[in-house]
Design a protein around this motif. Structure first.
Motif, PDB file in Angstrom:
ATOM      1  N   HIS A  55      37.022  37.480  53.528  1.00 30.86           N
ATOM      2  CA  HIS A  55      36.539  38.850  53.681  1.00 30.86           C
ATOM      3  C   HIS A  55      36.003  39.138  55.082  1.00 30.86           C
ATOM      4  O   HIS A  55      36.042  40.276  55.541  1.00 30.86           O
ATOM      5  N   ASP A  56      35.466  38.118  55.743  1.00 27.73           N
ATOM      6  CA  ASP A  56      34.688  38.375  56.951  1.00 27.73           C
ATOM      7  C   ASP A  56      35.526  38.646  58.192  1.00 27.73           C
ATOM      8  O   ASP A  56      35.220  39.543  58.974  1.00 27.73           O
ATOM      9  N   ALA A  57      36.559  37.859  58.428  1.00 24.71           N
ATOM     10  CA  ALA A  57      37.316  38.017  59.677  1.00 24.71           C
ATOM     11  C   ALA A  57      38.675  37.343  59.529  1.00 24.71           C
ATOM     12  O   ALA A  57      38.833  36.405  58.736  1.00 24.71           O
ATOM     13  N   PRO A  58      39.660  37.759  60.285  1.00 29.76           N
ATOM     14  CA  PRO A  58      40.972  37.098  60.242  1.00 29.76           C
ATOM     15  C   PRO A  58      40.854  35.642  60.684  1.00 29.76           C
ATOM     16  O   PRO A  58      40.105  35.307  61.598  1.00 29.76           O
ATOM     17  N   GLN A  59      41.584  34.784  60.011  1.00 29.84           N
ATOM     18  CA  GLN A  59      41.637  33.363  60.376  1.00 29.84           C
ATOM     19  C   GLN A  59      42.920  32.799  59.787  1.00 29.84           C
ATOM     20  O   GLN A  59      43.549  33.413  58.942  1.00 29.84           O
ATOM     21  N   GLY A  60      43.289  31.612  60.218  1.00 32.97           N
ATOM     22  CA  GLY A  60      44.567  31.055  59.790  1.00 32.97           C
ATOM     23  C   GLY A  60      44.457  29.829  58.917  1.00 32.97           C
ATOM     24  O   GLY A  60      45.457  29.161  58.655  1.00 32.97           O
ATOM     25  N   ALA A  61      43.242  29.535  58.439  1.00 34.82           N
ATOM     26  CA  ALA A  61      43.049  28.295  57.685  1.00 34.82           C
ATOM     27  C   ALA A  61      43.448  28.437  56.223  1.00 34.82           C
ATOM     28  O   ALA A  61      44.070  27.536  55.650  1.00 34.82           O
ATOM     29  N   VAL A  62      43.066  29.531  55.572  1.00 41.72           N
ATOM     30  CA  VAL A  62      43.382  29.754  54.164  1.00 41.72           C
ATOM     31  C   VAL A  62      43.849  31.185  53.994  1.00 41.72           C
ATOM     32  O   VAL A  62      43.578  32.055  54.826  1.00 41.72           O
ATOM     33  N   THR A  63      44.543  31.440  52.886  1.00 37.38           N
ATOM     34  CA  THR A  63      45.100  32.772  52.615  1.00 37.38           C
ATOM     35  C   THR A  63      44.597  33.277  51.269  1.00 37.38           C
ATOM     36  O   THR A  63      44.037  32.530  50.463  1.00 37.38           O
ATOM     37  N   ARG A  64      44.866  34.543  51.032  1.00 32.38           N
ATOM     38  CA  ARG A  64      44.513  35.124  49.735  1.00 32.38           C
ATOM     39  C   ARG A  64      45.323  34.487  48.609  1.00 32.38           C
ATOM     40  O   ARG A  64      44.835  34.354  47.478  1.00 32.38           O
ATOM     41  N   ALA A  65      46.521  34.088  48.907  1.00 35.90           N
ATOM     42  CA  ALA A  65      47.325  33.362  47.912  1.00 35.90           C
ATOM     43  C   ALA A  65      46.666  32.031  47.565  1.00 35.90           C
ATOM     44  O   ALA A  65      46.701  31.593  46.408  1.00 35.90           O
ATOM     45  N   ASP A  66      46.055  31.356  48.562  1.00 37.78           N
ATOM     46  CA  ASP A  66      45.327  30.113  48.288  1.00 37.78           C
ATOM     47  C   ASP A  66      44.161  30.378  47.337  1.00 37.78           C
ATOM     48  O   ASP A  66      43.911  29.596  46.409  1.00 37.78           O
ATOM     49  N   TYR A  67      43.438  31.470  47.588  1.00 39.69           N
ATOM     50  CA  TYR A  67      42.314  31.801  46.708  1.00 39.69           C
ATOM     51  C   TYR A  67      42.799  31.997  45.277  1.00 39.69           C
ATOM     52  O   TYR A  67      42.210  31.455  44.325  1.00 39.69           O
ATOM     53  N   MET A  68      43.853  32.759  45.100  1.00 39.53           N
ATOM     54  CA  MET A  68      44.364  33.016  43.751  1.00 39.53           C
ATOM     55  C   MET A  68      44.848  31.731  43.087  1.00 39.53           C
ATOM     56  O   MET A  68      44.614  31.502  41.906  1.00 39.53           O
ATOM     57  N   GLY A 121      37.273  41.939  44.461  1.00 36.71           N
ATOM     58  CA  GLY A 121      36.769  42.126  45.817  1.00 36.71           C
ATOM     59  C   GLY A 121      35.628  43.107  45.960  1.00 36.71           C
ATOM     60  O   GLY A 121      35.438  43.670  47.047  1.00 36.71           O
ATOM     61  N   LEU A 122      34.833  43.342  44.904  1.00 34.44           N
ATOM     62  CA  LEU A 122      33.647  44.188  45.045  1.00 34.44           C
ATOM     63  C   LEU A 122      32.636  43.486  45.941  1.00 34.44           C
ATOM     64  O   LEU A 122      32.201  42.381  45.654  1.00 34.44           O
ATOM     65  N   ARG A 123      32.242  44.132  47.011  1.00 34.61           N
ATOM     66  CA  ARG A 123      31.289  43.563  47.963  1.00 34.61           C
ATOM     67  C   ARG A 123      30.059  44.462  48.011  1.00 34.61           C
ATOM     68  O   ARG A 123      30.018  45.460  48.741  1.00 34.61           O
ATOM     69  N   PRO A 124      29.043  44.167  47.201  1.00 36.49           N
ATOM     70  CA  PRO A 124      27.868  45.040  47.142  1.00 36.49           C
ATOM     71  C   PRO A 124      27.075  45.006  48.439  1.00 36.49           C
ATOM     72  O   PRO A 124      27.159  44.060  49.221  1.00 36.49           O
ATOM     73  N   SER A 125      26.283  46.048  48.660  1.00 35.92           N
ATOM     74  CA  SER A 125      25.492  46.127  49.888  1.00 35.92           C
ATOM     75  C   SER A 125      24.118  46.696  49.574  1.00 35.92           C
ATOM     76  O   SER A 125      23.893  47.260  48.497  1.00 35.92           O
TER      77      SER A 125
END
Length: 654
Positions: free
Chosen positions: A358-371, A425-429
């Motif tokens: 959620h925080d910033a683009p990176q190349g280590a893991v993907t949303r598919a990895d999370y799922m 992906g609900l991100r409360p504030s």
């Protein structure tokens, strides 16, 4: 001509869905939980099962309110007489913050800080969880109520703080992770249950998160000096952890020994990577992309990626999966953290991965990895086709390791919060905005074609999120839609970040009826008796404030006689005003709720009827009410169904 209003989505049918999931116990869930469905039936099934686990672990302490337990029944290391433990409390609160009845989280927090429930038996991140709850319910008074106690508890941890190093240390056992690398190696490989004191990523992440939470709550209270003090503590601790607990050779956050002996040297890093090294991300403490390379170890089959789950230490470690400890009564294998999959750390790692994505683009893991990893975690809940989350698992087979009687439906982890804040992906504030950013795969085998999360409490309102890949599921068009109190607040054609404004509304006041039948100390009042099945432990089970209906873990008083009627009585120890009762029954096997029952109270002339209830259908909970009476003794007379016995799971009196 004005544009046509967007079509509303086809809402999920709460009574129907929850009756299918929970049968006659559905009413509790209708009043409380957000509905969820997706294109993955396994995720749906586990989501609803985990709310069942949450409900089963609510213990009613009477005047002290509800707490959440870790084990369904008693264990020898719990805090008496409550059966509480503090190591998994963060998960309990992160899950419970999403219930519409705020009592369960609120009572629990009050217990933790007013009643000494946060006894530091284990390391903890409870202040962080209190802040996380505030982000959802926006209850300012609830967040501020325990600021003084939070600061007091934080200060008590000075007994684990090394001033020279600027870091906290702990024994792995008291970090809820016995038999880790530091404790095993400090014993020369001979044991590892005790010992191995170390500066760990875990306790330092917890304490940094707690300091940050205290700073934010203090700022909310207008206590600027306190806020600055704790914000400074959090930043200094974060800096020391990132600098000193990062191992460049291992490319991972690791322990450093506090202890020194013939086997290990003080301040020396441990020699293997452990899953605990991801905890700095769990609490959002890593903002330097140089460290993200650590996540490649999570996906490597030679690293943490077991075939069935996340290993707690990599298999290259010398003592990986060596079994040291066995249950003295059964001979079964006991808990260890030298390789097995633990839902506890699986939850923490998935929280950290969600933050990273959620925080910033990176190349280590993907949303598919999370799922993929969320689905892998979901599969661990299945024992064959039966849902039963246990303590730990073999990382290659996914089979439970411990498997003791205490292990069934173990609440030492989170799952539904991962669905709500991760998949959906609900991100409360703490402001008036709400961001939705689903972590879903949109192609490949881990693809999610649709999902709905309905009636989530947020800042006093109800939020719903619908995603429909092609518009055919919910009839409101393709893409992502977010609704506040049923009104469309934002949409986009593809899954991704969507932020809307949510004006807060005052929460409904928490109602706190007090159960007068609860007995926490067996020698005290109330005291139970019955016409048969007079085992003291089973009699107590019906008034211990705990209610569940899992057949693997019997709970309640069982009738044993052959006659058509039975009775169960309570002596409250003094005369009290009574106006209603709730009776909960187990249905299954030879047990069935009675066909009818009568509630009676004792007076000089004998037993006098209060109410009579006929149960025509199989129910789990039945309520009765009457005009208030003063009584010391109350009795329930049951009429049994032919060929059955009664299991009275719990009696509540109000």
């Amino acid at each position: 001509m004005a544009a046509a209003a967007p079509a509303p989505p086809t809402r999920l049918d709460a009574p129907k869905i929850l009756a299918e999931r929970y049968g006659s116990d559905a009413a509790w869930y209708v009043d409380n939980i957000p509905l969820f469905e997706s294109s993955d039936p396994l995720l749906d099934r586990v989501y609803y099962y985990r709310w069942q686990v949450f409900r089963a672990h609510q213990r009613d302490l009477g005047a002290k309110g509800y707490i959440t337990t870790e084990f369904l029944d008693d264990v020898g290391w719990q805090r008496e007489p409550y059966a509480s433990l503090n190591d998994a409390t963060g998960f309990h609160l992160y899950e419970g913050r999403w219930l519409r009845d705020r009592r369960f989280a609120d009572d629990y927090i009050n217990f933790l800080y007013d009643e000494g429930g946060n006894d530091r038996h284990f390391s903890e991140a409870i202040a962080d969880a209190v802040w996380a709850r505030y982000l959802v319910d926006h209850d300012r008074a609830g967040a501020l109520r325990h600021l003084g106690a939070m600061r007091h508890v934080y200060g008590l941890w000075d007994d684990h703080f090394d001033v020279a190093k600027g870091l906290y240390w702990i024994e792995p056992l008291l970090d809820a992770t016995e038999y880790t690398v530091s404790s095993i190696d400090a014993s020369g490989g001979k044991d590892g249950f005790r010992g191995g004191d170390a500066f760990r990523p875990s306790i330092n992440s917890y304490m940094a998160a707690n300091a940050r939470a205290i700073a934010r709550i203090a700022a909310l209270a207008g206590e600027d000096a306190v806020a600055a003090d704790y914000a400074g503590r959090a930043e200094r601790l974060k800096a020391r952890m990132l600098a000193d607990l990062w191992s460049a050779p291992l490319g991972h956050f690791v322990d450093r020994y506090k202890v020194g002996n013939e086997h290990v040297r003080s301040w020396e890093p441990i020699r293997a990577r452990e899953l605990v090294g991801y905890l700095p991300w769990t609490f959002g403490l890593v903002d330097d992309p140089r460290y993200t390379a650590a996540w490649k170890h999570l996906l490597s089959p030679r690293g943490f990626a077991g075939a069935a789950g996340m290993r707690t230490v990599e298999p290259s470690y010398q003592y990986y999966m060596r079994q040291y400890r066995y249950d003295k009564d059964s001979g079964g294998r006991e808990c260890q953290w030298n390789g097995p999959v633990w839902p506890f750390q699986t939850t923490q790692v998935l929280m950290g991965m969600a933050n990273l994505l959620h925080d910033a683009p990176q190349g280590a893991v993907t949303r598919a990895d999370y799922m993929r990893l969320l689905r892998q975690y979901a599969r661990l809940h299945l024992q064959g086709d039966r849902l039963d989350l246990e303590e730990d698992y073999d990382p290659e087979t996914g089979k439970p390791i411990v498997g003791l009687a205490r292990s069934h439906h173990y609440f030492h982890s989170g799952f539904d919060d991962l669905v709500i804040t991760g998949l959906v992906g609900l991100r409360p504030s703490d402001g008036d905005d709400l961001t939705v950013d689903p972590l879903i795969a949109t192609e490949g085998k881990d693809r999610i074609r649709h999902f709905a999360l309905q009636d989530v409490p947020y800042h006093g309102r109800l939020v719903s999120v619908f995603y429909d890949e092609d518009g055919s599921r919910y009839g409101a068009g393709r893409g992502l839609r977010l609704y506040v109190d049923g009104v469309l607040a934002g949409q986009r054609e593809t899954p991704g970040r969507l932020t809307v404004t949510v004006q807060p509304r005052t929460n409904r006041a928490i109602e706190r009826p007090v159960d007068l039948a609860v007995n926490l100390v067996r020698s005290d009042f109330p005291r139970a008796d019955a016409s048969s099945g007079r085992d003291p432990e089973k009699l107590h089970d019906a008034i211990d404030g705990r209610l569940w209906s899992f057949p693997e873990s019997p709970n309640g008083w069982d009738s044993t006689a052959k006659g058509a009627t039975e009775w169960f009585s309570l002596d409250l120890g003094k005369s009290v005003s009574l106006r209603s009762a709730e009776l909960s029954f187990f249905a299954g096997g030879t047990f069935a709720p009675p066909s009818a029952y009568r509630l009676q109270y004792w007076a000089k002339e004998g037993w006098i009827d209060l109410s009579s209830t006929s149960l025509r259908h199989t129910v789990t909970t039945s309520a009765s009410a009457w005009q208030p009476v003063s009584a010391q003794r109350l009795r329930v007379v049951f009429t049994k169904r032919p060929g059955t016995q009664i299991r009275l799971s719990e009696v509540k009196l109000f």
